[in-house]
Design an enzyme around this catalytic site. Structure first.
Site, PDB file in Angstrom:
ATOM      1  N   LYS A 142       0.781  -1.286  -0.010  1.00 44.39           N
ATOM      2  CA  LYS A 142       0.027  -0.084  -0.144  1.00 44.39           C
ATOM      3  C   LYS A 142       0.813   1.261  -0.070  1.00 44.39           C
ATOM      4  CE  LYS A 142      -3.389  -0.955  -0.609  1.00 44.39           C
ATOM      5  NZ  LYS A 142      -3.785  -1.734  -2.093  1.00 44.39           N
TER       6      LYS A 142
ATOM      7  N   HIS B 217       7.420  -7.213  -2.099  1.00 42.27           N
ATOM      8  CA  HIS B 217       7.046  -6.791  -1.017  1.00 42.27           C
ATOM      9  C   HIS B 217       8.199  -7.299   0.087  1.00 42.27           C
ATOM     10  CE1 HIS B 217       3.581  -4.708  -2.132  1.00 42.27           C
ATOM     11  NE2 HIS B 217       2.680  -5.892  -2.411  1.00 42.27           N
TER      12      HIS B 217
ATOM     13  N   SER C 267      -4.782   3.068   3.840  1.00 44.59           N
ATOM     14  CA  SER C 267      -4.921   2.502   2.502  1.00 44.59           C
ATOM     15  C   SER C 267      -5.146   0.930   2.696  1.00 44.59           C
ATOM     16  CB  SER C 267      -3.812   2.647   1.427  1.00 44.59           C
ATOM     17  OG  SER C 267      -3.935   2.027   0.395  1.00 44.59           O
TER      18      SER C 267
HETATM   19  P1  A3P Z   1      -5.032   4.828  -1.307  1.00 42.62           P
HETATM   20  O1  A3P Z   1      -5.888   3.561  -0.902  1.00 42.62           O
HETATM   21  O2  A3P Z   1      -4.645   5.629  -0.232  1.00 42.62           O
HETATM   22  O3  A3P Z   1      -6.162   5.485  -2.422  1.00 42.62           O
HETATM   23  P2  A3P Z   1      -0.085  -0.299  -3.578  1.00 42.62           P
HETATM   24  O4  A3P Z   1      -0.147  -0.234  -5.158  1.00 42.62           O
HETATM   25  O5  A3P Z   1       1.240  -0.561  -3.120  1.00 42.62           O
HETATM   26  O6  A3P Z   1      -1.258  -1.314  -3.074  1.00 42.62           O
HETATM   27  O7  A3P Z   1      -0.723   0.850  -2.934  1.00 42.62           O
HETATM   28  C1  A3P Z   1      -2.176   1.194  -3.144  1.00 42.62           C
HETATM   29  C2  A3P Z   1      -2.252   2.968  -3.019  1.00 42.62           C
HETATM   30  O8  A3P Z   1      -1.720   3.703  -3.992  1.00 42.62           O
HETATM   31  C3  A3P Z   1      -3.588   3.256  -3.020  1.00 42.62           C
HETATM   32  O9  A3P Z   1      -3.861   4.457  -2.184  1.00 42.62           O
HETATM   33  C4  A3P Z   1      -3.630   3.936  -4.623  1.00 42.62           C
HETATM   34  O10 A3P Z   1      -4.794   4.812  -4.589  1.00 42.62           O
HETATM   35  C5  A3P Z   1      -2.407   4.519  -4.511  1.00 42.62           C
HETATM   36  N1  A3P Z   1      -2.021   4.833  -6.031  1.00 42.62           N
HETATM   37  C6  A3P Z   1      -1.955   3.803  -6.912  1.00 42.62           C
HETATM   38  N2  A3P Z   1      -1.800   4.518  -8.085  1.00 42.62           N
HETATM   39  C7  A3P Z   1      -1.338   5.874  -7.851  1.00 42.62           C
HETATM   40  C8  A3P Z   1      -1.217   7.056  -8.660  1.00 42.62           C
HETATM   41  N3  A3P Z   1      -1.059   7.087  -9.854  1.00 42.62           N
HETATM   42  N4  A3P Z   1      -1.327   8.240  -8.016  1.00 42.62           N
HETATM   43  C9  A3P Z   1      -1.478   8.067  -6.839  1.00 42.62           C
HETATM   44  N5  A3P Z   1      -1.805   7.149  -5.962  1.00 42.62           N
HETATM   45  C10 A3P Z   1      -2.009   6.035  -6.590  1.00 42.62           C
END
Ligand code: A3P
Length: 285
Positions: A42, A97, A127
């Site tokens: 996340k 991860h 998140s």
């Molecule tokens: P939120 O749940 O706060 O919206 P991961 O990919 O490590 O699982 O992380 C997911 C988080 O990254 C989510 O956060 C998602 O919305 C955010 N995210 C993914 N792509 C993004 C982008 N292009 N710009 C900003 N945040 C992004």
């Protein structure tokens, strides 16, 4: 938990995407001049899955419309890597991860580069809380208060946030690793892309940087079927409960923590950071 996870060197990993074979495959994986983005879950993994291949291929957008993110930039530890490995072009882009000490021997012996993406843990937990609600392969998060204790105790997949960060901060990689924050990417994506490109030895034109930034914005990515997990069946990822592309901002924690929770969170993390040779890039209070 036991039904949903497999245990690996003391950590729980989701059984849906990890297996004894996939972990063996990761350990035996032959790193070359590849690049791997490293995240605690996340913290911006899927964002980097989009960014890295575009930087490596000079902004060629073909693949992001035809290949899902998990095959375009596979997870080192997940089952899909063995399936797609032969289709990846060199230098390959991967994500993981894994904590540092889980990385295979070939990674240390190779010239592969790592980009560690760190996100304010207060936003990571928020998140993660919503992700645990929508992901059928993760345990139910319970209340936010209960989830807070699980997060601080490291009682979630991939373990404790501070352990993850520390493991990578104490790396032995010299100039083969760079650190970047989610917040820095949010604040000025073109600048972050330039920093990543130069770390990877790519000198991209302003136009290419602009193209990549446009395609990697939250709004552009959230509508792309090859990036937004809409291809995944609802029993595994239910976007009606919470979309994967949920908010994509820095600071949403302010809408979730009570003052007591904030103080519990901050004091636990600060305590675990005591005596560390590095400091976190955000103040947690
Ligand atoms: P939120 O749940 O706060 O919206 P991961 O990919 O490590 O699982 O992380 C997911 C988080 O990254 C989510 O956060 C998602 O919305 C955010 N995210 C993914 N792509 C993004 C982008 N292009 N710009 C900003 N945040 C992004």
């Amino acid at each position: 938990r036991e039904e949903l996870s497999i245990q690996y060197h003391g950590l729980f990993l989701p059984k849906e995407t990890h297996s004894v074979n996939s972990l063996k495959f990761a350990q035996e994986f032959s790193f070359e001049n590849d690049v791997i983005a490293v995240t605690y879950p996340k913290s911006g993994t899927v964002w980097m899955q989009e960014i890295l291949p575009l930087i490596l291929n000079d902004g060629d957008l073909t693949q992001i419309h035809t290949i899902p993110n998990w095959d375009r930039t596979p997870w080192l530890e997940e089952t899909r890597l063995a399936v797609v490995v032969d289709q990846l072009k060199s230098p390959r882009a991967l994500v993981t991860h894994f904590p540092y000490h889980f990385m295979p021997a070939s990674f240390h012996q190779s010239k592969a580069k790592a980009i560690y993406v760190m996100r304010n843990p207060k936003d990571v937990i928020v998140s993660s809380y919503y992700f645990h609600q929508m992901a059928g392969f993760l345990e139910d998060p319970g209340t936010f208060d209960e989830f807070l204790d699980k997060f601080l105790d490291g009682n979630l997949v991939f373990g404790k946030w501070t352990d993850h960060v520390k493991s990578w901060k104490h790396n032995n990689l010299g100039d083969r690793i760079m650190f970047i924050t989610y917040e820095e990417m949010k604040e000025d994506l073109p600048a972050a892309l330039r920093r990543i490109s130069s770390f990877l030895g790519k000198n991209l034109s302003d136009e290419t940087i602009h193209t990549i930034a446009e395609h990697c914005s939250f709004n552009a990515m959230k509508d792309k079927p090859m990036s937004n997990f809409s291809l995944v069946p609802k029993i595994y990822m239910d976007s009606d409960k919470s979309p994967f592309f949920r908010k994509g901002v820095a600071g949403d924690w302010k809408n979730h923590f009570t003052p007591e929770q904030l103080s519990r969170f901050t004091s636990t993390i600060n305590k675990e950071m005591e005596g560390e040779s590095f400091s976190l890039p955000w103040s947690l209070d």
